[in-house]
Design an enzyme around this catalytic site. Structure first.
Site, PDB file in Angstrom:
ATOM      1  N   GLU A  46      52.536  33.035  61.945  1.00 42.10           N
ATOM      2  CA  GLU A  46      52.041  32.275  62.813  1.00 42.10           C
ATOM      3  C   GLU A  46      53.170  33.548  63.721  1.00 42.10           C
ATOM      4  O   GLU A  46      53.220  33.505  64.871  1.00 42.10           O
ATOM      5  CB  GLU A  46      52.354  30.807  62.915  1.00 42.10           C
ATOM      6  CG  GLU A  46      52.248  30.391  64.101  1.00 42.10           C
ATOM      7  CD  GLU A  46      50.708  30.043  64.825  1.00 42.10           C
ATOM      8  OE1 GLU A  46      49.818  30.024  64.210  1.00 42.10           O
ATOM      9  OE2 GLU A  46      51.287  29.582  66.021  1.00 42.10           O
ATOM     10  N   ASP A  47      54.073  33.271  62.813  1.00 39.65           N
ATOM     11  CA  ASP A  47      55.236  33.805  64.073  1.00 39.65           C
ATOM     12  C   ASP A  47      55.984  35.506  64.002  1.00 39.65           C
ATOM     13  O   ASP A  47      56.730  35.840  64.536  1.00 39.65           O
ATOM     14  CB  ASP A  47      56.883  33.129  63.182  1.00 39.65           C
ATOM     15  CG  ASP A  47      56.845  31.461  64.038  1.00 39.65           C
ATOM     16  OD1 ASP A  47      55.657  31.142  64.566  1.00 39.65           O
ATOM     17  OD2 ASP A  47      57.132  30.745  63.397  1.00 39.65           O
TER      18      ASP A  47
END
Ligand code: MN
Length: 710
Positions: A87-88
């Site tokens: 996700e990051d």
């Protein structure tokens, strides 16, 4: 990357106490893998910080620690450490799979997918559906456990956020995550999520409530001790060894009880609750008897969740007693196994899966698992159990989004058409295609959880009868049927009108010449609503055009009827059909047979079946092909060929080259040397068919071709 390059990070790992915890139940090799995951994650998140200013990796480590407390297996722990990596950071799923395993990559990917589901933009009323969708989306229950642990840590550290963001996250926690923890029986997680949620959402109310509890506790203490002593000594007398635990309701449940049941704080709080934990099921029921003789039970409050466990596996006996001074006492009685399940729910399962086989907690968990499986009448391994938990929760639904983020619940197997009708019948009636997750798909496409579906409509588009073969919802089915019926009615009216006019012309009259009074009279004695109903009835074969014509035309006698044949244009729609026995095509001599409810069925003059209908001359109607007949008609041909490779392909190519569609092919082996190939194909006339046959005769190895008639 080398370990030496990151001394500060290594420090963080040690300080997190994760390794100590892991060493207590995992193999050394597995702990080493987890450490490798930590290095991998630390590098991926390098330079990122939490709102608090700490290095980002402290968050996934804390999440892993929460799960290690539940004895999560090592792949789950690795996935927890890597849960924000896809996700990051630019790290891809494939990279994780290469570095660790497919299972780990799937887990991380699953968590990322849930994280991407943006609840904030969806209506709050959809919370229940959202929860179901989230659970239905995951293939592995560990994904949910990681997500819950992630949320728990975020809630614990929510203080640093802006107030509006804090409220949004708190709302989401109470609406979505706490109930999911309940569904999975993870009570400890649930209680903490709820209290943290309340504290962030209504800080003022939370503080007032907390102070009230602290104040009230003093008064309670004496009564609480008194009851506890009474219970203890009674159990002793009866030779029952049970642990008696006084329980206090947590703040969120006090709060919701006050709000939902409109009770005062006193009414909610002055309830004394105890849990008695014993060793065997048998003892549970004996303790219950003892309690009921110690204090009188409140009628209607006894519940046996041992015999009938809750859906999440929770088992316990519940009863309410009239205590001293009339205070109500809630009692829960259960075995220590059941108690463990009540606290950790699905997570209790991991005790079974990991670690030392001979530890007592393991044996208990295994026992529990066996019991639960028996209860569910399901033998099988642990994976099957997890599947069962999921299937039990949400058996047959899929959840998809509309383009504006509304959630639609559909039965499993639902297609785009079902979705379109679920949105609105007009959308269903005019849909032509759809975009699923922005990709263009055909209408029969089956939908899956979490997809966003946008229906494309076209004005003037209509439902197609073939949709009936794949729609699964009643709404879609009913609407399509209704439309077809409507269509049939229109066709029938049109045809009936033509038939009646023909019949009248034969009697020297016509529809326009018919006297209105006679028409009204006829409608009345026939109990018909209007001319359209009369036409419909004729078109569907319910009454005969000639008889109706005679009734309408008062002729002085037996004027010779000069009936004109009805012209078949091929565009009559559903009220004129072509017999499947003889497959008439334009150019064939034909007859019509009026069949009640179906309109006219056209046969060839030479059809063997018409002999049977000879006895019903009144049902016959003269028909002929229109000069400009339209459409495709089905014909069958039989081709005898020598058994050689490639003949079928050549024939098929010729047929389609001639503008015909092959609807069916079936091959009969005759004697090993020759085959008969039966083609069902579409043509627009006898001429068309003749041309096809001529071309096909020229194919090598074709011995004989004939049109099939019964
Ligand atoms: Mn996270």
């Amino acid at each position: 990357m080398s370990v030496e390059a990151l001394p500060a990070q290594d420090e963080i790992f040690r300080v997190s106490h994760l390794s100590e915890l892991l060493e207590s139940y995992l193999e050394p090799e597995q702990v080493r893998q987890v450490y490798r995951a930590y290095l991998f994650g630390a590098e991926a998140h390098e330079g990122q910080q939490r709102m608090s200013g700490e290095p980002y990796i402290t968050h996934p480590l804390a999440v892993a620690k929460i799960l290690a407390d539940m004895r999560m297996d090592y792949e789950g722990i690795i996935a927890a450490i890597l849960h924000d990596v896809i996700e990051d950071t630019p790290t891809a799923k494939e990279h994780i799979e290469r570095e660790f395993s497919k299972e780990v990559a799937e887990l991380v990917d699953g968590v990322s997918k849930i994280t991407q589901m943006d609840f904030a933009s969806k209506a709050e009323a959809q919370a229940e559906n959202f929860r179901k969708m989230m659970l239905a989306m995951v293939k592995d229950i560990r994904v949910i456990m990681i997500k819950l642990a992630d949320r728990l840590h975020n809630m614990r550290t929510l203080g640093v956020m802006r107030p509006d963001k804090r409220r949004r996250i708190a709302h989401e926690t109470l609406d979505i995550y706490a109930p999911i923890a309940t569904r999975l029986g993870m009570n400890k997680v649930r209680l903490e999520l709820e209290d943290l949620g309340l504290a962030s959402l209504y800080p003022q109310r939370y503080r007032v409530l907390k102070e009230a509890v602290i104040k009230a506790r003093g008064n309670r203490k004496e009564i609480l001790n008194k009851i506890e002593t009474a219970i203890q000594s009674r159990l002793c007398q009866e030779n029952l060894n049970g642990e008696v635990i006084g329980r206090e309701k947590h703040l969120y449940s006090i709060y919701t009880k006050m709000v939902d049941k409109r009770l005062s704080f006193r009414e909610v709080f002055d309830m004394y609750a105890f849990r008695i934990v014993v060793e065997t099921v048998d003892q549970c029921y004996r303790v219950l008897g003892v309690m009921h003789s110690l204090y009188k039970p409140v009628p209607g409050k006894f519940k046996d969740y041992i015999a009938i466990p809750k859906a999440n596996g929770y088992q316990s006996l519940h009863t309410v007693l009239f205590g001293p001074y009339g205070v109500p006492i809630e009692i829960q009685i259960r075995t220590s196994d059941m108690d463990e399940v009540a606290e950790s729910g699905v997570a209790a399962h991991w005790l079974y899966k990991t670690g030392d086989d001979h530890s007592p907690s393991n044996t208990r968990a295994r026992e529990w698992l066996r019991n639960l499986l028996e209860l569910q009448k399901n033998a099988g391994n642990s994976l099957e159990f997890i599947e069962n938990v999921k299937i039990d929760l949400f058996p047959d639904e899929v959840y998809v989004f509309t383009p504006v983020g509304e959630i639609m619940e559909l039965p499993r197997g639902a297609s785009v058409v079902d979705f379109a009708y679920a949105v609105h019948s007009d959308i269903g009636n005019t849909c032509v295609a759809a975009r699923v997750d922005r990709r263009l798909v055909p209408l029969r496409t089956q939908l899956y959880n979490g997809q966003t579906v946008e229906v494309i409509t076209a004005s003037g588009a209509n439902p197609n009868p073939s949709w009936l073969s794949f729609v699964v919802t009643a709404k879609a089915r009913t609407n399509i049927r209704h439309y077809l019926k409507q269509l049939q009615r229109e066709d029938a009216i049109e045809l009936g009108k033509r038939m009646l006019d023909k019949a009248l012309v034969g009697l020297g009259s016509s529809l326009t010449q018919v006297n209105a009074e006679q028409m009204d009279e006829l409608l009345e004695i026939s109990h018909l609503q209007g001319q359209e109903s009369l036409f419909e009835d004729i078109g569907l074969g319910g009454r005969l055009a000639m008889l109706v014509a005679r009734q309408l035309v008062i002729s002085d006698g037996d004027a010779e009827t000069q009936s004109q044949p009805l012209v078949i244009k091929g565009t009559e729609g559903m009220v004129v059909s072509f017999a499947k026995c003889c497959h008439p095509i334009p150019g064939d001599s034909i007859v019509g047979f009026v069949s009640a409810g179906r309109g006219i069925v056209v046969h060839t003059q030479s059809c063997n079946n018409i002999a049977d209908f000879r006895k019903l001359p009144e049902k016959w109607i003269d028909v002929e092909w229109s000069a400009d007949v339209e459409g495709d008609f089905v014909a069958e041909i039989r081709v005898d060929v020598a058994n050689q490779r490639g003949v079928l392909a050549t024939l098929a190519a010729i047929i389609s080259d001639m503008g015909s569609n092959i609807e069916n092919v079936d091959i009969e082996e005759r004697d090993g040397m020759t085959n008969s190939i039966n083609f069902t194909l579409t043509v627009n006339s006898r001429d068309h068919l003749a041309k096809i046959i001529r071309r096909a005769k020229g194919v090598a190895n074709v011995m004989r071709i004939s049109r099939k008639k019964n």
